[in-house]
Enzyme design. Sequence first.
Site, PDB file in Angstrom:
ATOM      1  N   GLN A   1     -40.394  63.088  97.472  1.00  0.00           N
ATOM      2  CA  GLN A   1     -41.152  63.513  96.080  1.00  0.00           C
ATOM      3  C   GLN A   1     -42.087  61.957  96.127  1.00  0.00           C
ATOM      4  O   GLN A   1     -41.470  61.047  96.505  1.00  0.00           O
ATOM      5  CB  GLN A   1     -40.435  63.563  95.188  1.00  0.00           C
ATOM      6  CG  GLN A   1     -40.525  64.826  94.589  1.00  0.00           C
ATOM      7  CD  GLN A   1     -39.836  64.898  93.176  1.00  0.00           C
ATOM      8  OE1 GLN A   1     -38.796  64.132  93.061  1.00  0.00           O
ATOM      9  NE2 GLN A   1     -40.239  66.110  92.280  1.00  0.00           N
TER      10      GLN A   1
ATOM     11  N   HIS B   1     -42.126  60.504  83.576  1.00  0.00           N
ATOM     12  CA  HIS B   1     -41.930  60.858  84.951  1.00  0.00           C
ATOM     13  C   HIS B   1     -42.950  61.392  85.317  1.00  0.00           C
ATOM     14  O   HIS B   1     -43.809  62.057  84.704  1.00  0.00           O
ATOM     15  CB  HIS B   1     -40.976  61.902  85.038  1.00  0.00           C
ATOM     16  CG  HIS B   1     -39.624  62.043  84.576  1.00  0.00           C
ATOM     17  ND1 HIS B   1     -38.583  61.777  85.107  1.00  0.00           N
ATOM     18  CD2 HIS B   1     -39.229  62.106  83.321  1.00  0.00           C
ATOM     19  CE1 HIS B   1     -37.606  61.682  84.378  1.00  0.00           C
ATOM     20  NE2 HIS B   1     -37.913  61.966  83.116  1.00  0.00           N
TER      21      HIS B   1
ATOM     22  N   LYS C   1     -45.501  67.909  78.761  1.00  0.00           N
ATOM     23  CA  LYS C   1     -45.812  67.635  80.205  1.00  0.00           C
ATOM     24  C   LYS C   1     -47.328  68.129  80.401  1.00  0.00           C
ATOM     25  O   LYS C   1     -47.879  68.963  79.539  1.00  0.00           O
ATOM     26  CB  LYS C   1     -44.853  68.228  81.117  1.00  0.00           C
ATOM     27  CG  LYS C   1     -45.021  69.669  81.116  1.00  0.00           C
ATOM     28  CD  LYS C   1     -44.365  70.241  82.305  1.00  0.00           C
ATOM     29  CE  LYS C   1     -44.302  71.723  82.312  1.00  0.00           C
ATOM     30  NZ  LYS C   1     -43.483  72.197  83.496  1.00  0.00           N
TER      31      LYS C   1
ATOM     32  N   HIS D   1     -41.634  56.339  87.573  1.00  0.00           N
ATOM     33  CA  HIS D   1     -41.402  56.424  86.295  1.00  0.00           C
ATOM     34  C   HIS D   1     -42.062  55.301  85.580  1.00  0.00           C
ATOM     35  O   HIS D   1     -42.258  54.051  86.173  1.00  0.00           O
ATOM     36  CB  HIS D   1     -39.893  56.315  86.364  1.00  0.00           C
ATOM     37  CG  HIS D   1     -39.241  57.303  86.893  1.00  0.00           C
ATOM     38  ND1 HIS D   1     -38.345  57.463  88.163  1.00  0.00           N
ATOM     39  CD2 HIS D   1     -38.829  58.774  86.336  1.00  0.00           C
ATOM     40  CE1 HIS D   1     -37.900  58.683  88.297  1.00  0.00           C
ATOM     41  NE2 HIS D   1     -38.242  59.383  87.339  1.00  0.00           N
TER      42      HIS D   1
ATOM     43  N   CYS E   1     -34.764  60.605  89.500  1.00  0.00           N
ATOM     44  CA  CYS E   1     -34.866  59.544  88.192  1.00  0.00           C
ATOM     45  C   CYS E   1     -33.344  58.716  87.973  1.00  0.00           C
ATOM     46  O   CYS E   1     -33.847  57.530  87.460  1.00  0.00           O
ATOM     47  CB  CYS E   1     -34.950  60.665  87.078  1.00  0.00           C
ATOM     48  SG  CYS E   1     -35.966  62.086  87.398  1.00  0.00           S
TER      49      CYS E   1
ATOM     50  N   ARG F   1     -32.629  69.947  97.655  1.00  0.00           N
ATOM     51  CA  ARG F   1     -32.230  70.872  96.729  1.00  0.00           C
ATOM     52  C   ARG F   1     -32.095  72.316  97.526  1.00  0.00           C
ATOM     53  O   ARG F   1     -32.915  72.648  98.394  1.00  0.00           O
ATOM     54  CB  ARG F   1     -33.488  71.259  95.995  1.00  0.00           C
ATOM     55  CG  ARG F   1     -33.752  69.951  95.047  1.00  0.00           C
ATOM     56  CD  ARG F   1     -35.123  70.157  94.142  1.00  0.00           C
ATOM     57  NE  ARG F   1     -35.328  68.928  93.278  1.00  0.00           N
ATOM     58  CZ  ARG F   1     -36.699  68.721  92.810  1.00  0.00           C
ATOM     59  NH1 ARG F   1     -37.347  69.802  92.718  1.00  0.00           N
ATOM     60  NH2 ARG F   1     -37.003  67.672  92.199  1.00  0.00           N
TER      61      ARG F   1
ATOM     62  N   ASP G   1     -42.605  60.159  93.693  1.00  0.00           N
ATOM     63  CA  ASP G   1     -42.086  59.878  92.127  1.00  0.00           C
ATOM     64  C   ASP G   1     -42.772  58.757  91.871  1.00  0.00           C
ATOM     65  O   ASP G   1     -42.930  57.850  92.219  1.00  0.00           O
ATOM     66  CB  ASP G   1     -40.745  60.140  92.246  1.00  0.00           C
ATOM     67  CG  ASP G   1     -40.177  60.853  91.139  1.00  0.00           C
ATOM     68  OD1 ASP G   1     -40.944  60.955  90.206  1.00  0.00           O
ATOM     69  OD2 ASP G   1     -38.967  61.453  91.304  1.00  0.00           O
TER      70      ASP G   1
END
Length: 639
Positions: A379, A509, A463, A383, A332, A361, A381
């Site tokens: 990921q 997200h 979410k 946005h 992000c 991570r 991902d």
Amino acid sequence: MAKVILPDGTVIEAPEGSTVQDFALKIGPGLARVAIAAEINGELADISTPVNGEVNLKIITARDEQGLDIIRHSCGHIMAEAICSIWPEAKLVYGPTVRDGFYYDIGLAQAITPEDFSKIEAKMKEIIKADKPFERIELSRQDALGRVSGSEYKTDNVERAQGDVLSFYSQGDFEDLCRGPHVPSTKKIDPKAIKIMSVAGAYWHGDASKQMLQRVYGTAWTSKKDLNAYLTRLEEAKKRDHRVLGKQMELFSFHNEGPGFAFLHPKGMVIWNETIDYWRSVHKKYEYGEIKTPIILDEGLWKKSGHWDNYKENMYFTSVDETNYAIKPMNCPGGLLVYKANKHSYREFPIRMAELGLVHRYEASGQLHGLVRVRQFTQDDAHIFCMPDQIESEIIGVIELVQELYSAFGFKDYHIELSTKPEKHIGSDEIWDTATGALRRALEAKGLDFQINEGDGAFYGPKIDFHIEDCLQRSWQLGTIQLDFSMPERFELVYTDKDNTEKTPVMIHRAILGSLERFMGILIEHYGGAMPLWLAPEQVRVLPISDKTADYGNQINDALKAAGFRSSLDLSPEKIGAKIAKAHGEKVGYMLVAGPQEAETGTVSVRMRGCKDNKTVKIDEFIAIAKQKIADKAVELEF
Ligand SMILES: [Zn+2]
Ligand SMILES: [Zn+2]
């Protein structure tokens, strides 16, 4: 009179203090026989609980999910009694239920081994047959402490328990601190439907500085049939274990030089790249732009984003030129910097930026599990930046994208959860209502069933989560759509609105496949390595019967390669039966057998993976059929 209201609205009355069991009998003797617990005004309770005044009542039987959980929990007590009767010096620590079973942590110097399991099971069956009632007593915290004095573990449990009144449950002479509820008697458990599964070491409170305990796992079902079905599912899962298949099929490996980091091999990269190519094509269709941001970024950025305060223990760090950097655990902040690189107007909205972002991570080494739990992953991902009145249509777009992607990979069953405002949150009630309403309406507009997790949203926004179900009925959380009221303000993102003022955009997200590594692991297990043709590392193998047809085999293989297939040619001196068996074992989609007769007629004899029949077709015809299978992303190979 005490009055109960059943889930269907029926009202039943009985004298004050009548128990749930009495009410069950009034409803019907059949129900009274199978009743194992109750829900009184939404709270679980034993069926021996007296009812006073007016309450909502639901009788719980073994058919209910909660019922099975209560059976398993009761079984945990029975296992604890069995262990204590075999090893009187055993100290009981804590025994909750888990998915598909239960465990009990035991403090005991002597190691419990799998050879002991049948002994424990036999003792448990004895206890079950003795038909001992589970009895509840309630004590003040002071009296509870007195009752467990001398036991370090139970004293700790009492100290950690909440409330002023604590309960103990006994079956015969065996007693344990427990919230309950329990089945009314040990005999409510089917002795043929229980099994001790495994034993493992576990630190007290999961703390490596504390003493090591023995965690004994068991399972319990409502019938022998259900137990057997469960054991079969476990066997099947073992056969499909992606770690085993990954090695067999030469898809990936792990090395001590990079714990938790997957090394993908050429065949694994085929699955990876096909997944990404398809992912890209769908994102293009849904009008996303793709970005790529660095994995090492200044520490200050992570302080600003809040990761420093909330996620530091899971991050990797490095320093160069006396500047401290963090390796990104999430994409992000990088995406926000891309947004901030230009000025934006409402006319550009919605802006959709996707990124296949590599994140790191830290996970405890005991948590690592093949591709499914790693320390480095990619990921999928994205946005989305938009205005509040665009939230609903954007969410609908994401849901459609989710549906398209999941079904292409063969996942038709999934369930959806909507998580709403938690107690600790930022942002006004108004923005929460607007956003949560938009998420809900989007799901309703798509005619989707969803479960609401009240208060389970992140502190910065509501979410939607998507959980898929694989062929072994295991549920995996993959996708998530998350609204964020925090980051745009932290990073001072703005756009120029119609009225020429600067406003803060809404940020969404979203990830659909989640971690690509994990998704690949799930795919391998779902298909047991037998990937649909479009994903298969080797789609076709040509098998000449002998040297005499090697040339013809070569011609076919060339034609297949020219047509874009991932094909190979087996010119080994093996007999044709052995060649077919080998190709089956390596999960090749189609095997094309080429003998003299086929060479003469320009045909091939096609064997399909998982099938025993042959089909003879012209080579051009085969190419057309197989191409269609790939275009359709078909799971079945038969034609
Ligand atoms: Zn209990
Ligand atoms: Zn994000």
